[in-house]
Design a protein around this motif. Structure first.
Motif, PDB file in Angstrom:
ATOM      1  N   THR A  11       8.007  51.285   8.229  1.00 30.45           N
ATOM      2  CA  THR A  11       8.642  52.296   9.075  1.00 30.45           C
ATOM      3  C   THR A  11       8.012  52.328  10.452  1.00 30.45           C
ATOM      4  O   THR A  11       8.691  52.398  11.467  1.00 30.45           O
ATOM      5  N   ALA A  12       6.688  52.294  10.486  1.00 28.10           N
ATOM      6  CA  ALA A  12       5.990  52.334  11.770  1.00 28.10           C
ATOM      7  C   ALA A  12       6.346  51.123  12.614  1.00 28.10           C
ATOM      8  O   ALA A  12       6.571  51.221  13.813  1.00 28.10           O
ATOM      9  N   GLY A  15       9.710  51.456  14.067  1.00 30.91           N
ATOM     10  CA  GLY A  15       9.798  52.505  15.071  1.00 30.91           C
ATOM     11  C   GLY A  15       9.223  52.106  16.405  1.00 30.91           C
ATOM     12  O   GLY A  15       9.467  52.759  17.407  1.00 30.91           O
ATOM     13  N   THR A 145      15.133  59.412  12.300  1.00 34.85           N
ATOM     14  CA  THR A 145      13.770  58.917  12.166  1.00 34.85           C
ATOM     15  C   THR A 145      13.371  58.058  13.363  1.00 34.85           C
ATOM     16  O   THR A 145      14.195  57.688  14.203  1.00 34.85           O
ATOM     17  N   SER A 147      12.488  54.950  13.159  1.00 32.40           N
ATOM     18  CA  SER A 147      13.135  53.652  12.991  1.00 32.40           C
ATOM     19  C   SER A 147      14.563  53.685  13.507  1.00 32.40           C
ATOM     20  O   SER A 147      15.010  52.769  14.209  1.00 32.40           O
ATOM     21  N   GLN A 352       8.009  59.088  19.421  1.00 28.11           N
ATOM     22  CA  GLN A 352       8.038  58.147  18.303  1.00 28.11           C
ATOM     23  C   GLN A 352       6.898  58.414  17.323  1.00 28.11           C
ATOM     24  O   GLN A 352       7.092  58.375  16.105  1.00 28.11           O
ATOM     25  N   ARG A 356       7.412  59.411  13.430  1.00 26.22           N
ATOM     26  CA  ARG A 356       6.773  58.631  12.363  1.00 26.22           C
ATOM     27  C   ARG A 356       5.862  59.511  11.523  1.00 26.22           C
ATOM     28  O   ARG A 356       5.791  59.363  10.300  1.00 26.22           O
TER      29      ARG A 356
END
Length: 373
Positions: A11-12, A15, A145, A147, A352, A356
């Motif tokens: 995910t990080a 993103g 999110t 992402s 962001q 996250r």
């Protein structure tokens, strides 16, 4: 937890802004920095601060923390955000000219709407947001999110996140909160209720914060009492958001926050988004920049961002009349010798990080906390 950590790492990574392949917004006619300079950074040899600002925003666009567009559109009989509309401050051409990559679209309803009518009006606002985005898919994309926000950016779209909403829409029901989350709500303003008032959070209010954490919905605190703000910072395991708050040390205006609260925001790694509002942050670009510098100094460079407050009733500072004017604010900060790394966090990176963090907390919390009744 190993599988969970793998998901969070993915995910990080998703993103983070991919400046190699990302589609960049069309620059305004006065300059073409994206075509003449590497998007990885604003080159130091470019003397004109405005040219450097455009170059930086091509790589690190503005994540605007508050737009009143949904409510403003209710008053217009017809609009086309992609071609441009003189009835609003932040149509797609202006957002692109201003280097905007994401916006939080407020679904706040006026304080005059009370009781059970708040929820109905909030649902109407969410429905309108989805309709507007569906009608303008060439320029806009719904996101929740980090992402999804980065993906929208990489596809050349401006990410629209739903929220904040008024906490009064919940009544006293966590089930209503879950239903709003299922519809895409990304943040909730904790004020104006019996459980989040001048005296702080009640036990039920603390349960709301924990459920926000479990769902991945951001707790938003602009306009909340200091007691509510401090208690939310203590209870929340996810980053906490102040969507429209300047520095009270510079201007004693509603929703501005004192230095002790800014320090607490920095300690908790929350985020204070400074509004472009003449009432809260002054009538000039320089005064807005003063607030940004103060929050950066007291809370830390990773805890400050920008909130346009466009398409609201706010009067905007001279030179910041609409969303196309962000490069002029960034140019002012460049002239004040802000490091590029701090500018990149201010415009894009800090939002962001916050998104996250909310996603990380939600995934981890769901592993150990059952759904509250």
């Amino acid at each position: 937890m190993a599988d969970l950590q793998d998901e969070l790492n993915a995910t990080a990574e998703a993103g983070e802004l991919d400046t190699t392949d990302a589609a960049t917004p069309e620059p305004p006619p006065i300059s073409e920095p994206a075509a003449t300079h590497s998007p990885d950074h604003a080159p130091d040899h470019v003397a004109d601060p405005l040219l450097r600002a455009h170059a930086l925003l091509a790589a690190h666009p503005v994540a605007d923390g508050y737009s009143g567009l949904p409510w403003a559109l209710r008053a217009l009989p017809w609009y086309d955000l992609e071609l441009g509309d003189s009835g609003v401050d932040a149509d797609v051409p202006r957002l692109r000219a201003g280097g905007v990559g994401a916006q939080f679209w407020s679904v706040h309803v006026p304080d005059g709407i009370t009781g059970e009518h708040v929820l109905g009006a909030t649902l109407e606002q969410i429905d309108l947001v989805k309709q507007v985005i569906g009608d303008h898919t060439d320029g806009l994309r719904l996101a929740r999110t980090a992402s999804e926000t980065a993906d929208a950016r990489n596809c050349g779209r401006i990410a629209a996140l739903i929220g904040p909403a008024r906490a009064a829409a919940l009544g006293d029901s966590l089930a209503t909160l879950r239903a709003l989350h299922a519809l895409g709500l990304s943040s909730l303003t904790l004020s104006g209720t019996s459980w989040a008032g001048p005296g702080g959070l009640s036990p039920f209010g603390e349960e709301v914060v924990r459920e926000l954490n479990r769902l991945g919905v951001l707790a938003e605190l602009s306009g909340a009492s200091e007691a509510t703000a401090h208690r939310t910072l203590a209870v929340s395991r996810a980053p906490v958001l102040f969507a429209r708050s300047g520095a009270r040390a510079l201007r004693d205006a509603p929703a501005n926050v004192p230095d002790d609260l800014l320090t607490a925001i920095g300690t908790a790694k929350g985020l204070c988004l400074v509004p472009l509002s003449a009432e809260q942050t002054g009538s000039s670009i320089r005064e807005v920049a003063d607030h940004l510098e103060h929050v950066r100094r007291v809370a830390g460079p990773e805890c400050v961002g920008i909130s346009g407050t466009y398409d609201t009733s706010e009067t905007h500072p001279e030179g910041l009349a609409d969303a196309s004017r962000y490069p002029h604010l960034i140019a002012e900060l460049i002239e004040r010798d802000w490091p590029e790394a701090d500018l990149a966090m201010l415009t894009w990176g800090n939002v962001q990080r916050m998104l996250r963090g909310a996603d990380f907390t939600a995934r981890a919390t769901r592993e150990r906390r059952p759904r509250a009744s």
